[in-house]
Write an enzyme that holds these catalytic residues in place. Structure first.
Site, PDB file in Angstrom:
ATOM      1  N   LYS A  33      31.735  47.608  36.306  1.00  0.00           N
ATOM      2  CA  LYS A  33      33.162  47.221  36.055  1.00  0.00           C
ATOM      3  C   LYS A  33      32.969  45.621  36.005  1.00  0.00           C
ATOM      4  CE  LYS A  33      37.670  47.019  38.073  1.00  0.00           C
ATOM      5  NZ  LYS A  33      37.986  45.685  37.478  1.00  0.00           N
ATOM      6  N   ASP A  35      34.412  41.878  35.110  1.00  0.00           N
ATOM      7  CA  ASP A  35      35.690  40.886  35.806  1.00  0.00           C
ATOM      8  C   ASP A  35      35.960  39.772  34.671  1.00  0.00           C
ATOM      9  OD1 ASP A  35      37.420  39.842  37.190  1.00  0.00           O
ATOM     10  OD2 ASP A  35      36.072  38.882  38.600  1.00  0.00           O
ATOM     11  N   GLU A 172      31.484  43.593  40.389  1.00  0.00           N
ATOM     12  CA  GLU A 172      33.051  43.633  40.861  1.00  0.00           C
ATOM     13  C   GLU A 172      32.813  45.185  41.616  1.00  0.00           C
ATOM     14  OE1 GLU A 172      37.587  43.390  39.771  1.00  0.00           O
ATOM     15  OE2 GLU A 172      36.033  43.105  38.170  1.00  0.00           O
TER      16      GLU A 172
END
Length: 188
Positions: A33, A35, A172
């Site tokens: 993931k 950011d 993240e």
């Protein structure tokens, strides 16, 4: 895939829902993931749009990425614009600073899905097939594009082990996706 007469100007993005634990069963893949800012690159006849989640064109804010995308064939690519810190980890504050200072030349577009290509609507294809096509589309072509536009690989291991690795790298989190899933706009 379905042949189309025209690629749409914008496709509402597919969004994820937060869960306590990632899936550990077969048929799932997991990606890091990022950011950053979720955008779609829309390339048609050499014109490039960098579309936000609301469909606004931010090609002017991300000129280097738009210029790199100009060399790609007609396509609609889903991904995220990210700033990497000195250790190579995505940094949202660095991304905001780069935009505020109008210094976006080092930002990277991480591409994770391909919605349209070669005059075809690919959204009905399984994710596995769309990612394979995306990887082929983004194979290095020179001009430094491979540096600014990068394919997001995925892992087909157990979700909990991928998440643990992401935590160790201070990322993240992860995004888990079904490999046989179609692309659906909205949250799922």
């Amino acid at each position: 895939p379905k042949k189309v007469s025209a690629m749409p100007d914008f496709v509402a993005p597919q969004l994820c829902a937060s869960v306590e634990r990632p899936p550990n069963s077969d048929g799932w893949c997991h990606e890091c993931k990022f950011d950053g800012y979720r955008v779609q690159l829309r390339i048609e006849d050499g014109d490039v749009a960098v579309l936000t989640r609301k469909g606004l064109d931010w090609a002017g804010k991300f000129g280097a990425i738009a210029k790199a995308a100009n060399a790609l064939p007609d396509a609609l690519i889903d991904g995220e614009i990210v700033a990497l810190d000195h250790t190579g980890v995505p940094s949202f504050s660095a991304l905001q600073a780069a935009i505020a200072d109008n210094k976006t030349g080092d930002l990277i577009f991480f591409a994770f899905d391909l919605l349209f290509a070669d005059g075809e609507d690919l959204r009905a294809l399984p994710l596995r097939d769309r990612k394979q096509r995306l990887m082929r589309l983004l194979e290095p072509r020179g001009n430094g594009k491979e540096k600014l536009i990068r394919y997001v690989d995925h892992f087909e291991d157990r979700g909990d082990s991928v998440l643990e690795s992401a935590k160790k790298l201070e990322l993240e989190g992860i995004i888990s996706k079904k490999l046989d899933a179609r692309y659906h706009s909205g949250r799922s």
